[in-house]
Each structure stands twice: as C-alpha cells, then as structure tokens.
Design an enzyme around this catalytic site. Structure first.
Site, PDB file in Angstrom:
ATOM      1  N   GLU A 287       0.823  -1.074   0.217  1.00  0.00           N
ATOM      2  CA  GLU A 287       0.106  -0.461   0.148  1.00  0.00           C
ATOM      3  C   GLU A 287       0.972   0.934   0.036  1.00  0.00           C
ATOM      4  O   GLU A 287       0.502   2.258  -0.531  1.00  0.00           O
ATOM      5  CB  GLU A 287      -0.701  -0.160   0.892  1.00  0.00           C
ATOM      6  CG  GLU A 287      -2.302  -0.482   1.047  1.00  0.00           C
ATOM      7  CD  GLU A 287      -3.316  -0.649   2.463  1.00  0.00           C
ATOM      8  OE1 GLU A 287      -2.757  -0.053   2.957  1.00  0.00           O
ATOM      9  OE2 GLU A 287      -4.670  -0.205   1.545  1.00  0.00           O
ATOM     10  N   HIS A 308       8.695 -26.955  -1.672  1.00  0.00           N
ATOM     11  CA  HIS A 308       8.063 -27.378  -1.939  1.00  0.00           C
ATOM     12  C   HIS A 308       7.258 -27.095  -3.203  1.00  0.00           C
ATOM     13  O   HIS A 308       6.662 -28.154  -3.742  1.00  0.00           O
ATOM     14  CB  HIS A 308       7.655 -28.949  -0.943  1.00  0.00           C
ATOM     15  CG  HIS A 308       8.615 -29.698  -0.456  1.00  0.00           C
ATOM     16  ND1 HIS A 308       9.471 -30.896  -0.600  1.00  0.00           N
ATOM     17  CD2 HIS A 308       9.404 -28.624   0.949  1.00  0.00           C
ATOM     18  CE1 HIS A 308      10.525 -30.922   0.120  1.00  0.00           C
ATOM     19  NE2 HIS A 308       9.993 -29.500   1.322  1.00  0.00           N
ATOM     20  N   LYS A 422     -14.281  -0.410  -4.200  1.00  0.00           N
ATOM     21  CA  LYS A 422     -15.576  -0.065  -2.954  1.00  0.00           C
ATOM     22  C   LYS A 422     -16.799   0.182  -4.090  1.00  0.00           C
ATOM     23  O   LYS A 422     -17.691   0.250  -3.559  1.00  0.00           O
ATOM     24  CB  LYS A 422     -14.730   0.759  -2.022  1.00  0.00           C
ATOM     25  CG  LYS A 422     -13.744   0.073  -1.270  1.00  0.00           C
ATOM     26  CD  LYS A 422     -13.931   0.421   0.496  1.00  0.00           C
ATOM     27  CE  LYS A 422     -12.730   0.271   1.077  1.00  0.00           C
ATOM     28  NZ  LYS A 422     -12.292   1.371   2.117  1.00  0.00           N
TER      29      LYS A 422
HETATM   30  O1  PA5 Z   1      -4.697   1.108   4.823  1.00  0.00           O
HETATM   31  C1  PA5 Z   1      -5.826   1.333   5.182  1.00  0.00           C
HETATM   32  O2  PA5 Z   1      -5.244   2.350   5.317  1.00  0.00           O
HETATM   33  C2  PA5 Z   1      -6.677   0.023   4.567  1.00  0.00           C
HETATM   34  O3  PA5 Z   1      -5.903  -1.110   4.800  1.00  0.00           O
HETATM   35  C3  PA5 Z   1      -7.428   0.324   5.396  1.00  0.00           C
HETATM   36  O4  PA5 Z   1      -5.956  -0.326   7.407  1.00  0.00           O
HETATM   37  C4  PA5 Z   1      -8.846  -0.639   5.862  1.00  0.00           C
HETATM   38  O5  PA5 Z   1      -8.904  -0.370   4.069  1.00  0.00           O
HETATM   39  C5  PA5 Z   1      -9.274  -0.320   6.918  1.00  0.00           C
HETATM   40  O6  PA5 Z   1     -10.089   0.711   7.285  1.00  0.00           O
HETATM   41  P1  PA5 Z   1     -10.598   1.337   8.788  1.00  0.00           P
HETATM   42  O7  PA5 Z   1     -10.319   1.014   9.680  1.00  0.00           O
HETATM   43  O8  PA5 Z   1     -10.768   2.314   7.347  1.00  0.00           O
HETATM   44  O9  PA5 Z   1     -12.679  -0.039   8.420  1.00  0.00           O
END
Ligand code: PA5
Length: 439
Positions: A287, A308, A422
């Site tokens: 990310e 393996h 989303k």
């Molecule tokens: O790094 C990020 O922002 C995402 O992976 C969030 O952690 C994930 O979408 C969960 O988001 P939230 O804590 O708002 O539910």
C-alpha cells in the site's frame, strides 16, 4: 544477539557497496524531511515517534484485563491495517494452538470482518454460541463494509444472549475520535472506546489501540512490545547513515535492486510464527509503494513448505525477483531428533540434532541455491519470539518502507487505489449515494 541483524552478503554480487552509498545523499535529506515532517503525506507521521509518546498503555491494559476476566472467547473485528498487526503479533508470540489451550484468563482469540464469507461468519457464530464472549470492533473510518457487516451479526448475537445492556459491557470500539458511523454508535450505546490517532494510517497503526488492545487480551506484554519499538525509534532517528541504520540499508538495497529490474521482493520465513508478520509487511509495503505505476510487489512464502512448491519458480523462474529471508534467531523450545534402534527411516544421522539445527541448514542451503540461481538475497534476523523483538521488527519495517517509498518518489502514506473496488461494489449493491450514474 538481542537486536535485529541484516546480512546482505548475497546482495553484493548484484549491488556494490558503492552503488548503495551513491544513495546516501538522498537518504540524508529524506531522513531530515521525515524527521521534520516536510515530506509528502506528512499529515500521517504520527507513527514516527509513537513508541516514545504513547500514554494510553495503562488504560488499554486495564481494559484487556477486564476482557480476560469476562470472557472465554474474544473476537477482534477489523480488516487491513485494523486487523493484520494484531494477528501478526498474536501468531508471533503465542502458542500455535492457543485456542485449544485457552483458559478463562487467556480467552480464545478469533478474528472477523476480514472477509465477506457467510460460511466463515456462520461457523464463528456456531463456535462461540455457548461461550462467554467479548468483541472489539476496530475501524478507523468507521464505515468499512466488511467489519461493519461482521459487527452487525456479532452485536446481534451478543444482544440476543445478554440483552442490550449486557452486550454493552462486552463491546469495545476502536475508531476515530469524532468521525464515522462507528464513533456515533459507540457514543450512542455507551461502549468503552479507544481512539485511533488521526495522524496514523491503518497500516502504521499496530502500536496504537488498534493492535495493542487485542494483543494485550491475548496475554502478550504490550509494554515490552512498545519498548522494543522505542529502541528502534531511537536508533533510526539518530542516524541516516546506512552503515549504522539497517532500516535505511534495507531500503537502499531494495531501491538499487528495483532499479535493476528486480520488481518482486519475496519475503521468506522459516518459522510459521511469522506467517502474519509477512501478511502485515505485505500490506505495509504494497500500500505504501504501489502507486503511480511504481512499486516492488511484496510476495511472501513460508519455507520449508513452499520450497516444495514455489521453490521451483524462485530457483529457475523469471529473474525479476529478490529474496529477503526473515529468520527468528532462537526458538522458544528445542526438540532433538530421537535415535531409533531400527533406523528404518534412515534418520539416525540426525539423531541428537535439534530441529533448529536442521532448519538452519535448510535456510543456508536455500540461500546458496537461490544465489546460484541469480536471486539476490539478504537475511533479516529477529532475535527471538519475545514482544520486545517484535516491537523492534514492526518499527524497523515502518521506518524502512517509509524511506523506501520516498526513494521511489511516491507518497508512502496514502492509498488512493484501495478506494476503486469499493465504488464499483457499492454501485453494484445499490448503496445509497452510489447508484449507477450518481457518481
Ligand atoms: O491501510 C489502510 O488504510 C487500509 O488497509 C485500512 O486499514 C482498511 O481498509 C481498514 O480501514 P478502516 O480501519 O477504516 O476500517
């Protein structure tokens, strides 16, 4: 060894010391802008000095102790950064069969909200039906669909069992201080709640209540975890020189290899306790760096089992990979191979040798083989399975990946791409405000 160690001997045939040192000037100025909060995404630097500035430990531990007294099963609900850190720490630190050993002081630990599977949730509801249950729902935005759905089911199950006020005492919320549906719900229902600092992004939040509460409920020493992280915070704040700062050394190596076409980093462990640490690292690296057409793809493998299967690809496939072995220096327990009078399985040559000894030979044999197969590799060793060591490791990766993202020229603290699926999903679900043509 009581500290992390990085061995990069098997990188040097591909990237020279001189080549790495050529980055030092840029690293110095990126370090300075990180410390001074001048770089891109600097609104999300809350993690940088979190270990030395955390003040909420006592209240988190108190809540965890109450939950441990109150329940036989604890469910942590969250996804991505609101899930992986806690799972990583608990899997790293606890007995592999924790849930089978659990006693009233050590509740069974379950995770929900990290998928949209009716089978998973239905199975979980069945497993906890006759148990005393507490839940911790974790979401920074407070609006993420997966944990919201899981929470709706689990809240209902608790209310059916304990009544609304009984359930209220068993639900803890971790979310933003003032925004989001979960904050509104927590305030309206009077749930105990913890705040996720606004300046800490999901993947950097393991050392906030997001990770610390579930980790403490699992009986892991959160003070020691923070102390380990603090140790690395101090070390890596002090110097940007790659001779003395292995987080930056690791970032420099990744950057040089990437510039030579090594676009996949395979993080390989030889210990199953690291399974979710690898998953946590994958989110952190993926990310942070995967944007603007850039980024090293973070892959993970678990050896020896994957030797393996994927081992074939690593040894002889497309040479666009490099490998980072993540090792644990010392196991919690030692088992020696027994000697048998009848050596029918031919294993007496190993009699008396520990499994760690055998595993270590597997690692060395693999590193040599992969080097021969033109896979640059390095080895990061975490001293042991203590919370202190894990704290070091968490902070090491946070610092290293932040710098690595900056070296790549991207903002390591945003994740615009996470939103794309989303929007499509909401449109297909006819979520109010997202209907076809309304965006
Ligand atoms: O790094 C990020 O922002 C995402 O992976 C969030 O952690 C994930 O979408 C969960 O988001 P939230 O804590 O708002 O539910």
């Amino acid at each position: 060894m009581d500290s992390l160690d990085l061995n990069f001997d098997n990188i040097l045939p591909f990237v020279s010391e001189q080549d790495m040192q050529a980055l030092q000037g840029r690293i110095d100025s990126l370090h300075e802008s990180l410390e001074k909060g001048l770089g891109e995404g600097s609104d999300y630097l809350g993690w940088l000095h979190l270990p030395s500035q955390t003040t909420a430990l006592a209240s988190i531990q108190k809540c965890a102790d109450r939950i441990k007294d109150q329940c036989e099963a604890f469910i942590s609900i969250g996804i991505g950064g609101s899930y992986l850190g806690a799972r990583a720490a608990i899997t790293f630190s606890r007995n592999f069969f924790h849930n089978q050993l659990a006693t009233p002081k050590f509740p069974q630990i379950y995770f929900a909200g990290q998928n949209i599977s009716s089978d998973y949730l239905a199975d979980l509801l069945e497993v906890i039906a006759d148990k005393e249950v507490c839940i911790n729902v974790i979401s920074k935005s407070g609006t993420t669909t997966e944990p919201a759905i899981a929470f709706r089911f689990l809240k209902q199950a608790l209310e059916n069992k304990y009544g609304r006020s009984g359930a209220q005492k068993r639900i803890t919320v971790t979310t933003d201080q003032s925004r989001g549906a979960l904050r509104e719900l927590a305030d309206a229902e009077g749930y105990q709640s913890f705040v996720i600092p606004g300046n800490v992004g999901g993947r950097y939040s393991v050392l906030t209540p997001v990770g610390l509460l579930p980790i403490a409920v699992a009986g892991v020493d959160i003070e020691a975890l923070l102390a380990g992280a603090r140790n690395w915070e101090e070390r890596s704040s002090k110097t940007s020189k790659i001779e003395n700062n292995i987080a930056y050394r690791y970032a420099a190596i990744r950057n040089r290899l990437y510039s030579k076409g090594k676009v996949i980093e395979v993080m390989a462990s030889f210990h199953p306790a690291l399974k979710y640490v690898l998953a946590w690292w994958q989110q952190l690296a993926g990310e942070s760096e995967g944007k603007n057409g850039q980024g090293i793809f973070p892959a993970s493998v678990e050896y020896t089992t994957d030797l393996h299967s994927l081992g074939q690809w690593v040894q002889e496939g497309n040479r666009i990979i490099f490998e980072t072995f993540l090792l644990i220096g010392k196991s919690d327990r030692s088992l020696a191979v027994p000697r048998l009078d009848q050596d029918a399985d031919g294993l007496n040559y190993l009699a008396g040798k520990s499994l760690d000894f055998v595993n270590d030979k597997a690692y060395h044999g693999t590193a040599q083989a992969h080097l021969k197969g033109e896979v640059p590799n390095m080895t990061l060793t975490v001293p042991d399975r203590s919370p202190h060591s894990l704290g070091q490791l968490f902070y090491f990766f946070e610092r290293a990946i932040a710098l690595s993202g900056y070296l790549m020229g991207v903002n390591p603290f945003d994740q615009p791409g996470v939103e794309f699926y989303k929007k499509n999903m909401f449109e297909l679900l006819n979520k109010p405000g997202y209907e076809k043509g309304s965006l």
